[in-house]
Design a protein around this motif. Sequence first.
Motif, short mmCIF file in Angstrom:
data_model
loop_
_atom_site.label_atom_id
_atom_site.label_comp_id
_atom_site.label_asym_id
_atom_site.label_seq_id
_atom_site.Cartn_x
_atom_site.Cartn_y
_atom_site.Cartn_z
N PRO A 81 34.94 43.71 42.75
CA PRO A 81 36.30 44.78 41.34
C PRO A 81 37.56 44.88 43.15
O PRO A 81 38.13 45.09 42.30
N VAL A 82 37.04 45.03 44.45
CA VAL A 82 38.63 45.13 45.04
C VAL A 82 38.71 43.91 45.83
O VAL A 82 40.28 44.14 46.28
N CYS A 103 43.69 52.91 44.49
CA CYS A 103 43.97 51.93 44.49
C CYS A 103 45.73 52.72 44.51
O CYS A 103 45.93 54.06 44.69
N GLU A 104 46.66 52.07 44.91
CA GLU A 104 48.48 52.64 45.43
C GLU A 104 48.73 51.54 44.43
O GLU A 104 48.93 50.36 45.07
N THR A 105 49.87 52.69 43.91
CA THR A 105 50.88 51.78 42.90
C THR A 105 51.92 52.09 42.60
O THR A 105 51.34 53.65 42.68
N SER A 106 52.11 51.71 41.80
CA SER A 106 53.54 52.08 41.30
C SER A 106 54.42 52.58 39.39
O SER A 106 53.37 51.34 38.79
N PRO A 107 54.86 53.12 38.93
CA PRO A 107 54.23 53.13 37.71
C PRO A 107 54.64 51.72 37.21
O PRO A 107 55.41 51.27 37.24
N GLY A 108 53.55 51.66 36.15
CA GLY A 108 53.93 51.14 35.17
C GLY A 108 53.01 49.51 35.47
O GLY A 108 52.28 48.32 34.75
N LYS A 109 52.57 49.85 36.40
CA LYS A 109 51.30 48.92 37.42
C LYS A 109 49.65 49.47 36.53
O LYS A 109 49.66 50.45 37.04
N GLY A 110 49.04 48.51 37.05
CA GLY A 110 47.67 48.96 37.11
C GLY A 110 47.13 47.50 36.63
O GLY A 110 47.27 46.49 36.68
N PRO A 111 45.89 47.19 37.14
CA PRO A 111 44.95 46.07 37.24
C PRO A 111 45.14 46.01 35.43
O PRO A 111 45.23 46.72 34.78
N MET A 112 44.63 45.07 35.42
CA MET A 112 44.70 44.43 33.62
C MET A 112 43.21 43.81 33.11
O MET A 112 42.32 44.64 34.01
N MET A 113 43.15 44.34 32.12
CA MET A 113 41.23 44.41 31.55
C MET A 113 40.40 43.80 32.39
O MET A 113 40.37 42.52 31.67
N HIS A 114 39.43 44.60 32.16
CA HIS A 114 37.71 43.89 33.31
C HIS A 114 37.19 44.81 32.77
O HIS A 114 37.27 45.82 32.26
N ALA A 182 26.47 45.78 44.89
CA ALA A 182 27.27 44.29 45.19
C ALA A 182 27.84 44.04 43.50
O ALA A 182 27.54 43.56 42.60
N PRO A 183 28.49 45.09 43.12
CA PRO A 183 29.05 45.22 41.85
C PRO A 183 29.98 43.78 41.64
O PRO A 183 30.67 43.44 42.36
N GLN A 184 30.14 43.98 40.05
CA GLN A 184 30.39 41.70 40.12
C GLN A 184 31.79 42.62 39.23
O GLN A 184 31.51 43.59 37.53
N ALA A 185 33.05 41.52 39.33
CA ALA A 185 34.07 42.27 37.92
C ALA A 185 34.53 41.17 37.63
O ALA A 185 34.06 39.93 37.80
N GLU A 186 34.85 41.19 36.30
CA GLU A 186 35.05 40.10 35.02
C GLU A 186 36.37 40.50 34.35
O GLU A 186 36.61 41.59 33.97
#
Length: 207
Positions: A81-82, A103-114, A182-186
């Motif tokens: 996930p990271v 998570c640190e990010t700017s406006p309008g940003k973020g991970p894609m659908m997961h 041990a989480p998994q991301a997809e």
Amino acid sequence: MGTRTRAGVRSQGENVMQPKIPTIRVTREEMRKRVAFFSEIQGHDGGLPDSRHPTALRKLYNIIGFQPPARNEGGLPIVSPVGDEAAEHAHIKISEGFNLGFCETSPGKGPMMHNHDTNETFMPMTGKWRCSWEVDGTVEAFDLGPFDVISFPPGVQRRFENITFDEPGKTHWLLFVIGGDAPQAEFSPQAHSLLVEEGFMTPDGKY
């Protein structure tokens, strides 16, 4: 002097609680390995299929857990996930059933659908964040502010986005807790296809 009961005199030792949880002793030096001072934490902006996508630029801070992922039978890495970079640098290296990061990010940003195979819980620390999920072909969302909390069960396609658009030059922080050792991301099928089409990953998952 003992305590008198109907059955007679009971010794003082019988009044002492007998712990059911084993007790351990931890030295200050050992506990220091479990302390992550904010001034020491380091963020990482790569290591995920969408890390370089313009809509998903962000820094992830691996505070607790998130050990480096294993590889599957085909030799491809299981997505953490990271991401690979942050997974190599956990500030508190434990495997005790949960993981925590920022998570640190700017406006309008973020991970894609997961998706994740374990619970994922979000709590904004600063700014405003939109936490979305897919259901029946549509996208639902709640907008959260500092110290609001949303908890996604395993298997729900989800994402989050900094929507603090009135502060365009400022990054904001979101805390996330993910269950398991041990989480998994997809990524969702749609996000996966977009990343492949735009050259950020190959159809078989390499990035």
